[in-house]
Design an enzyme around this catalytic site. Structure first.
Site, short mmCIF file in Angstrom:
data_model
loop_
_atom_site.label_atom_id
_atom_site.label_comp_id
_atom_site.label_asym_id
_atom_site.label_seq_id
_atom_site.Cartn_x
_atom_site.Cartn_y
_atom_site.Cartn_z
N ASP A 196 0.81 -1.22 0.00
CA ASP A 196 0.00 0.00 0.00
C ASP A 196 0.84 1.27 0.00
O ASP A 196 0.32 2.37 0.09
CB ASP A 196 -0.95 0.00 1.20
CG ASP A 196 -0.22 0.05 2.53
OD1 ASP A 196 1.03 -0.09 2.53
OD2 ASP A 196 -0.88 0.25 3.57
N ARG A 201 11.73 26.52 1.53
CA ARG A 201 11.33 27.79 0.92
C ARG A 201 10.11 28.42 1.59
O ARG A 201 9.85 29.60 1.41
CB ARG A 201 11.08 27.58 -0.58
CG ARG A 201 12.38 27.49 -1.38
CD ARG A 201 12.13 27.14 -2.83
NE ARG A 201 11.88 25.72 -3.00
CZ ARG A 201 11.72 25.14 -4.19
NH1 ARG A 201 11.76 25.87 -5.28
NH2 ARG A 201 11.51 23.84 -4.27
N HIS A 256 18.01 27.40 2.56
CA HIS A 256 17.44 28.49 1.77
C HIS A 256 17.41 29.79 2.55
O HIS A 256 17.61 30.87 2.00
CB HIS A 256 16.03 28.11 1.30
CG HIS A 256 15.40 29.12 0.40
ND1 HIS A 256 15.93 29.44 -0.84
CD2 HIS A 256 14.30 29.90 0.55
CE1 HIS A 256 15.18 30.36 -1.41
NE2 HIS A 256 14.18 30.66 -0.59
N LYS A 279 14.08 42.07 -9.26
CA LYS A 279 12.97 41.42 -9.97
C LYS A 279 11.70 41.43 -9.14
O LYS A 279 11.73 41.58 -7.92
CB LYS A 279 13.33 39.98 -10.35
CG LYS A 279 13.46 39.04 -9.16
CD LYS A 279 13.69 37.62 -9.64
CE LYS A 279 13.97 36.68 -8.48
NZ LYS A 279 12.92 36.57 -7.49
N ASP A 299 23.10 31.15 -6.91
CA ASP A 299 21.87 30.96 -6.16
C ASP A 299 22.02 29.70 -5.31
O ASP A 299 22.95 28.90 -5.53
CB ASP A 299 20.67 30.82 -7.11
CG ASP A 299 19.39 31.37 -6.50
OD1 ASP A 299 19.34 31.56 -5.27
OD2 ASP A 299 18.42 31.62 -7.26
N ALA A 331 14.17 27.06 -13.11
CA ALA A 331 15.18 27.82 -13.86
C ALA A 331 14.63 29.07 -14.51
O ALA A 331 15.31 29.69 -15.33
CB ALA A 331 15.89 26.94 -14.90
N THR A 367 13.94 32.05 -13.00
CA THR A 367 14.68 33.20 -12.47
C THR A 367 16.07 33.29 -13.08
O THR A 367 16.49 34.36 -13.57
CB THR A 367 14.79 33.11 -10.94
OG1 THR A 367 13.50 33.18 -10.36
CG2 THR A 367 15.65 34.24 -10.38
#
Length: 316
Positions: free
Chosen positions: A42, A101, A135, A197, A223, A229, A231
């Site tokens: 399962d 994030r 991050h 941005k 980064d 991808a 940005t």
């Protein structure tokens, strides 16, 4: 391989990044611990640890990369098994920390999943977490256990330094990554630029302005994560439009989901340098991509933690 003389250290790998775990164990000088990770019919995760861990310092290597939920559950179940098997210490080695994030409430009624995952890992039994390029650095504060936060900037910087570029500028693709870009710029003795941005919705970025002079220079975009991808490729195109001679890009965590590979292939990025914190399937390993290994960095961190030595020396 030189043999590490401490039988109380054991390193186990789950399913997310077995190749990296093998490289880490090889750097340390030990064999990976024996365990099996399977699923019931399962879909429930079943883990069997096939050797004694009683009284041992155990290190579990697992990136919570795609499939994120599957790999997270494998980790939590492994931690519970180790706790019940009387391991002396349980150390999570998480090169890529998934759900990072969502580290704050940016809008009403949003979850903070980075904190939730930290709570789950602690409750399952972790005594320490070793991770790479969170991050948001403040995620360290979500844990009540020690965190060793390793950095990928030195490794990436050394790669570009060996290329002996004449006139470079280190560029952050957004305001949030300026500290990271500054660290690389300091190591390479280069100026920094910033892409200003606006992001109208998740995974959609719109380049507005470039802060800094890129005319005639080789631009290196840095980064922590490259996901779809959008940005990084928009940033590369904007740099070329503003007179950059060449554009290189680098990141620690190559999530590279959805249209990422196609976008990179068709972009003005000459080379994308990544690490193996997340395994890259063969169908995504295009000519533009160069992969560096973080095994030596993580392996050395594990040794230093185990021997109660300084870890910060690895990236000072």
């Amino acid at each position: 391989m030189s043999q590490y003389q401490n039988s109380n250290m054991k390193v186990f790998s789950l399913n997310s990044n077995l190749k990296l775990a093998e490289e880490i164990a090889d750097h340390i000088g030990i064999s990976l611990g024996k365990c099996t990770v399977t699923t019931f019919s399962d879909g429930e995760v079943q883990i069997n640890i096939e050797e004694s861990v009683r009284g041992c310092d155990v290190y579990v290597v697992q990136s919570t990369s795609s499939p994120v939920n599957q790999h997270l559950m494998e980790l939590l179940i492994m931690l519970d098994a180790l706790k019940r098997a009387s391991a002396k210490t349980i150390n999570v080695v998480m090169p890529y920390y998934g759900y990072a994030r969502q580290d704050r409430k940016a809008r009403a009624r949003e979850p903070i999943t980075a904190k939730l995952v930290a709570d789950l890992i602690e409750t399952a039994g972790a005594d320490r977490v070793i991770t790479l390029d969170l991050h948001a650095p403040q995620i360290q504060g979500f844990f009540d256990r020690p965190i060793d936060h390793l950095q990928g900037v030195p490794l990436l910087s050394d790669y570009f330094e060996a290329k002996n570029f004449d006139d470079i500028i280190i560029v952050s693709p957004d305001h949030g990554g300026v500290t990271r870009a500054r660290k690389m710029a300091d190591r390479l003795k280069a100026p920094i630029g910033i892409i200003d941005k606006r992001r109208p919705r998740p995974n959609v970025a719109e380049v507005m302005n470039i802060i800094g002079n890129v005319e005639g220079k080789t631009a290196i975009l840095i980064d922590d994560i490259i996901d779809t991808a959008g940005t990084i490729t928009l940033a590369a195109n904007a740099l070329v439009e503003n007179g950059a001679k060449e554009v290189y890009a680098c990141c620690t965590h190559p999530v590279l989901s959805g249209p990422a590979i196609e976008r990179i292939e068709n972009s003005n990025i000459k080379e994308l340098v990544i690490t193996n914190s997340i395994p890259l399937p063969k169908d995504k390993m295009i000519d533009k991509i160069t992969q560096l290994s973080v095994a030596a960095l993580i392996g050395e961190a594990i040794i230093r933690v185990h021997e109660q030595q300084s870890v910060s020396i690895l990236f000072d």
